[in-house]
Design an enzyme around this catalytic site. Structure first.
Site, PDB file in Angstrom:
ATOM      1  N   ASP A  24     -36.238  -9.710  25.277  1.00 53.29           N
ATOM      2  CA  ASP A  24     -36.097  -9.428  26.653  1.00 53.29           C
ATOM      3  C   ASP A  24     -36.859 -10.264  27.663  1.00 53.29           C
ATOM      4  OD1 ASP A  24     -34.426  -7.674  25.395  1.00 53.29           O
ATOM      5  OD2 ASP A  24     -35.502  -5.658  26.181  1.00 53.29           O
ATOM      6  N   GLU A  72     -31.966  -6.952  27.539  1.00 53.93           N
ATOM      7  CA  GLU A  72     -31.601  -5.667  27.805  1.00 53.93           C
ATOM      8  C   GLU A  72     -30.516  -5.724  28.936  1.00 53.93           C
ATOM      9  OE1 GLU A  72     -34.560  -2.838  28.487  1.00 53.93           O
ATOM     10  OE2 GLU A  72     -33.113  -1.262  28.972  1.00 53.93           O
ATOM     11  N   LYS A 129     -28.227  -6.245  24.502  1.00 60.07           N
ATOM     12  CA  LYS A 129     -28.362  -4.689  23.910  1.00 60.07           C
ATOM     13  C   LYS A 129     -28.270  -3.882  25.231  1.00 60.07           C
ATOM     14  CE  LYS A 129     -33.346  -5.294  23.490  1.00 60.07           C
ATOM     15  NZ  LYS A 129     -33.887  -4.350  24.530  1.00 60.07           N
ATOM     16  N   LYS A 132     -32.886   0.095  24.075  1.00 64.60           N
ATOM     17  CA  LYS A 132     -34.250  -0.405  24.029  1.00 64.60           C
ATOM     18  C   LYS A 132     -34.179  -1.100  22.660  1.00 64.60           C
ATOM     19  CE  LYS A 132     -35.282   1.649  27.680  1.00 64.60           C
ATOM     20  NZ  LYS A 132     -35.135   0.658  29.202  1.00 64.60           N
ATOM     21  N   VAL A 157     -41.253  -8.781  25.665  1.00 66.00           N
ATOM     22  CA  VAL A 157     -41.750  -7.633  26.399  1.00 66.00           C
ATOM     23  C   VAL A 157     -40.599  -6.407  26.324  1.00 66.00           C
ATOM     24  CG1 VAL A 157     -42.802  -9.058  27.898  1.00 66.00           C
ATOM     25  CG2 VAL A 157     -40.424  -8.892  28.465  1.00 66.00           C
ATOM     26  N   CYS A 162     -39.336  -1.961  24.121  1.00 63.48           N
ATOM     27  CA  CYS A 162     -38.189  -2.816  23.604  1.00 63.48           C
ATOM     28  C   CYS A 162     -38.605  -3.419  22.317  1.00 63.48           C
ATOM     29  CB  CYS A 162     -37.555  -3.535  24.432  1.00 63.48           C
ATOM     30  SG  CYS A 162     -36.466  -2.680  25.523  1.00 63.48           S
ATOM     31  N   GLN A 202     -52.294   2.793   8.760  1.00 63.90           N
ATOM     32  CA  GLN A 202     -51.654   3.266   7.585  1.00 63.90           C
ATOM     33  C   GLN A 202     -51.137   2.556   6.748  1.00 63.90           C
ATOM     34  OE1 GLN A 202     -49.907   7.352   7.956  1.00 63.90           O
ATOM     35  NE2 GLN A 202     -49.631   6.742  10.008  1.00 63.90           N
TER      36      GLN A 202
HETATM   37  C1  C5J Z   1     -38.218  -3.610  27.890  1.00 60.25           C
HETATM   38  C2  C5J Z   1     -37.838  -1.729  29.330  1.00 60.25           C
HETATM   39  N1  C5J Z   1     -37.566  -4.695  27.630  1.00 60.25           N
HETATM   40  N2  C5J Z   1     -39.435  -1.645  29.338  1.00 60.25           N
HETATM   41  N3  C5J Z   1     -37.327  -2.745  28.578  1.00 60.25           N
HETATM   42  O1  C5J Z   1     -39.071  -3.080  27.290  1.00 60.25           O
HETATM   43  O2  C5J Z   1     -37.500  -0.771  29.820  1.00 60.25           O
END
Ligand code: C5J
Length: 228
Positions: A24, A72, A129, A132, A157, A162, A202
């Protein structure tokens, strides 16, 4: 095999079975003046990683890794956007509304494009997509399986939304995952750090983390081994 000096312990992969997944890096999230900044977020943590993501892309391309880019995004009629997601958007500027760079999170709009510096090249996968996670309602798993991919490197990001969701989805599908810590960012740096800790706690419950420089060293050491 390439061995990365990662957290929580060394991460090994074969380039022929590894893909870089860049999540994204679209204009509306990252650019000053886009959707993210208009909502009052400080986009500087996101813009800061762009040169690192560009170097990571170059490293992956030089070494023959499959490269996957995600966006996204939703269909223009928003029929792929669940009502809950639509409702919980920011009331000031929601999904499908006209934003500073076209309709928010709608495919084909200027703000939905990947940053020109990180633009996909021929032969790379671009996955649109609606969720997320990169695996939900997409063909990504099928595409990766068809290419024999078993290991995934994650960048993009935002770290805690995401990127994290995609890495968890990948982990549940059996991929060995590493997050490239300085090639990811959040509007909230504390969330970025917390996410890295959660993913690798973990004994690497979701996977591994390492910075770009450690990956570069690992590739260099391996190419030294094969040429000497
Ligand atoms: C992503 C969002 N790409 N924060 N989208 O993390 O809504």
């Amino acid at each position: 095999m390439i061995t990365v000096d990662a957290i929580p312990y060394p991460y090994q992969f074969d380039s022929r079975h590894t893909a870089l997944v860049v999540i994204d890096m679209q204009r509306d999230f990252v650019e000053e003046g886009g959707f993210g900044s208009v909502l009052g977020n400080d986009v500087r943590p996101l813009t800061t990683i762009v040169p690192t993501v560009a170097k990571l892309l170059a490293l992956a391309r030089e070494n023959g890794l499959l490269v996957v880019h995600t966006r996204e995004s939703h269909l223009p009629d928003l029929s792929d956007c669940p009502p809950a997601k639509l409702k919980r958007g920011n009331p000031a500027l929601g999904i499908g509304d006209e934003g500073p760079m076209g309709r928010i999170l709608v495919r084909g709009e200027p703000g939905n494009q990947i940053l020109p510096l990180l633009a996909p090249q021929d032969g790379e996968l671009v996955i649109d997509k609606p969720g997320k996670g990169a695996f939900y309602a997409t063909g990504l798993h099928t595409e990766l399986q068809a290419r024999g991919v078993t290991h995934l490197l994650f960048a993009g990001v935002t770290t805690e939304v995401c990127v994290q969701t995609s890495m968890r989805e990948a982990n549940d599908r059996g991929y060995e995952c590493l997050i490239v810590e300085d090639a990811c960012a959040s509007y909230f740096p504390v969330f970025h750090q917390a996410t890295l800790a959660m993913l690798t706690a973990q004994g690497g419950i979701v996977g591994w983390q390492a910075p770009l420089s450690t990956l570069q060293t690992a590739f260099k050491e391996t190419s030294g081994e094969t040429t000497s």
